[in-house]
Design a protein around this motif. Structure first.
Motif, PDB file in Angstrom:
ATOM      1  N   ALA A 100       9.397  -5.112   7.669  1.00 29.10           N
ATOM      2  CA  ALA A 100       8.698  -3.603   6.661  1.00 29.10           C
ATOM      3  C   ALA A 100       9.660  -3.467   5.787  1.00 29.10           C
ATOM      4  O   ALA A 100      10.667  -2.556   5.974  1.00 29.10           O
ATOM      5  CB  ALA A 100       7.991  -2.547   8.008  1.00 29.10           C
ATOM      6  N   PHE A 101       8.787  -2.661   4.397  1.00 26.77           N
ATOM      7  CA  PHE A 101      10.052  -2.512   3.864  1.00 26.77           C
ATOM      8  C   PHE A 101       9.448  -0.969   3.273  1.00 26.77           C
ATOM      9  O   PHE A 101       7.830  -1.176   2.914  1.00 26.77           O
ATOM     10  CB  PHE A 101      10.272  -2.786   2.424  1.00 26.77           C
ATOM     11  N   VAL A 102       9.576   0.879   3.370  1.00 30.37           N
ATOM     12  CA  VAL A 102       9.238   2.272   2.374  1.00 30.37           C
ATOM     13  C   VAL A 102      10.109   2.179   1.206  1.00 30.37           C
ATOM     14  O   VAL A 102      11.533   1.968   1.766  1.00 30.37           O
ATOM     15  CB  VAL A 102       9.124   1.847   3.772  1.00 30.37           C
ATOM     16  N   ILE A 103       9.272   2.706   0.077  1.00 32.52           N
ATOM     17  CA  ILE A 103      10.071   2.907  -0.532  1.00 32.52           C
ATOM     18  C   ILE A 103       9.674   4.457  -1.017  1.00 32.52           C
ATOM     19  O   ILE A 103       8.139   4.959  -0.923  1.00 32.52           O
ATOM     20  CB  ILE A 103       9.832   2.325  -1.748  1.00 32.52           C
ATOM     21  N   PRO A 104      10.227   5.616  -0.873  1.00 33.32           N
ATOM     22  CA  PRO A 104      10.092   6.888  -1.197  1.00 33.32           C
ATOM     23  C   PRO A 104       8.884   7.238  -2.218  1.00 33.32           C
ATOM     24  O   PRO A 104      10.258   6.677  -3.857  1.00 33.32           O
ATOM     25  CB  PRO A 104      11.365   7.543  -0.904  1.00 33.32           C
ATOM     26  N   VAL A 105       8.760   7.779  -2.576  1.00 37.11           N
ATOM     27  CA  VAL A 105       7.981   7.812  -3.759  1.00 37.11           C
ATOM     28  C   VAL A 105       7.518   9.503  -4.793  1.00 37.11           C
ATOM     29  O   VAL A 105       7.265   9.587  -5.620  1.00 37.11           O
ATOM     30  CB  VAL A 105       6.185   6.853  -3.809  1.00 37.11           C
ATOM     31  N   GLY A 106       7.974   9.830  -3.393  1.00 40.85           N
ATOM     32  CA  GLY A 106       8.046  11.583  -3.624  1.00 40.85           C
ATOM     33  C   GLY A 106       6.717  12.575  -2.886  1.00 40.85           C
ATOM     34  O   GLY A 106       6.166  11.866  -1.725  1.00 40.85           O
ATOM     35  N   ALA A 107       6.629  14.131  -3.264  1.00 38.53           N
ATOM     36  CA  ALA A 107       5.604  14.361  -2.459  1.00 38.53           C
ATOM     37  C   ALA A 107       4.372  14.250  -3.031  1.00 38.53           C
ATOM     38  O   ALA A 107       3.868  13.856  -3.964  1.00 38.53           O
ATOM     39  CB  ALA A 107       5.862  16.207  -3.481  1.00 38.53           C
ATOM     40  N   ALA A 108       3.151  14.428  -1.897  1.00 40.64           N
ATOM     41  CA  ALA A 108       2.032  13.970  -1.813  1.00 40.64           C
ATOM     42  C   ALA A 108       1.341  15.118  -2.895  1.00 40.64           C
ATOM     43  O   ALA A 108       1.934  16.511  -2.597  1.00 40.64           O
ATOM     44  CB  ALA A 108       1.303  13.823  -0.426  1.00 40.64           C
ATOM     45  N   GLY A 153       0.937  -1.397   0.275  1.00 42.15           N
ATOM     46  CA  GLY A 153       0.037   0.200  -0.155  1.00 42.15           C
ATOM     47  C   GLY A 153       0.978   1.629  -0.029  1.00 42.15           C
ATOM     48  O   GLY A 153       2.005   1.013  -0.703  1.00 42.15           O
ATOM     49  N   ASP A 154       0.058   1.855   1.104  1.00 44.60           N
ATOM     50  CA  ASP A 154       0.808   3.689   0.640  1.00 44.60           C
ATOM     51  C   ASP A 154       0.511   4.393   2.188  1.00 44.60           C
ATOM     52  O   ASP A 154      -0.039   4.230   2.645  1.00 44.60           O
ATOM     53  CB  ASP A 154       0.164   4.629  -0.594  1.00 44.60           C
ATOM     54  N   VAL A 205       4.859  13.487   2.612  1.00 44.62           N
ATOM     55  CA  VAL A 205       5.676  12.949   2.413  1.00 44.62           C
ATOM     56  C   VAL A 205       4.712  11.471   1.681  1.00 44.62           C
ATOM     57  O   VAL A 205       4.516  11.350   2.053  1.00 44.62           O
ATOM     58  CB  VAL A 205       6.631  12.427   3.121  1.00 44.62           C
ATOM     59  N   ARG A 206       5.409  11.136   0.672  1.00 37.79           N
ATOM     60  CA  ARG A 206       4.930  10.356   0.406  1.00 37.79           C
ATOM     61  C   ARG A 206       5.649   8.654  -0.091  1.00 37.79           C
ATOM     62  O   ARG A 206       6.587   8.619  -0.463  1.00 37.79           O
ATOM     63  CB  ARG A 206       3.504   9.500  -1.085  1.00 37.79           C
ATOM     64  N   ASN A 207       5.129   7.710   0.813  1.00 42.14           N
ATOM     65  CA  ASN A 207       5.438   5.940   0.207  1.00 42.14           C
ATOM     66  C   ASN A 207       5.433   5.215   0.092  1.00 42.14           C
ATOM     67  O   ASN A 207       3.915   5.009  -0.177  1.00 42.14           O
ATOM     68  CB  ASN A 207       7.085   6.105   1.552  1.00 42.14           C
TER      69      ASN A 207
END
Length: 78
Positions: free
Chosen positions: A69-77, A37-38, A49-51
């Motif tokens: 748990a794995f979190v990947i930055p995807v950019g600004a919301a 998910g997000d 901040v979105r991940n």
């Protein structure tokens, strides 16, 4: 980490305010459950901040035995 209090302490330290989770998919097989998910959170300046995230839970005797748990930055919301 071990226990609920350790998770709560990490969340309080890492997030200015509680993040918003949106689960997109949930897959279960045997003793494992995977969530995809997000997450939307705020940085120290209050900027969104979105991940993307994936949690892999391993269950034993009906209880959580392990969480990866794995979190990947995807950019600004937006």
């Amino acid at each position: 980490m071990h226990g609920k209090e350790a998770v709560r302490a990490l969340m309080a330290k890492e997030y200015v305010q509680p993040p918003t989770f949106t689960m997109r998919e949930l897959v279960a097989e045997g003793d494992y459950v995977v969530a995809l998910g997000d997450i939307e959170s705020r940085d120290d300046a209050g900027k969104p901040v979105r991940n993307a995230y994936s949690d892999v839970w391993r269950l034993r005797d009906g209880k959580l035995a392990e969480l990866r748990a794995f979190v990947i930055p995807v950019g600004a919301a937006s």
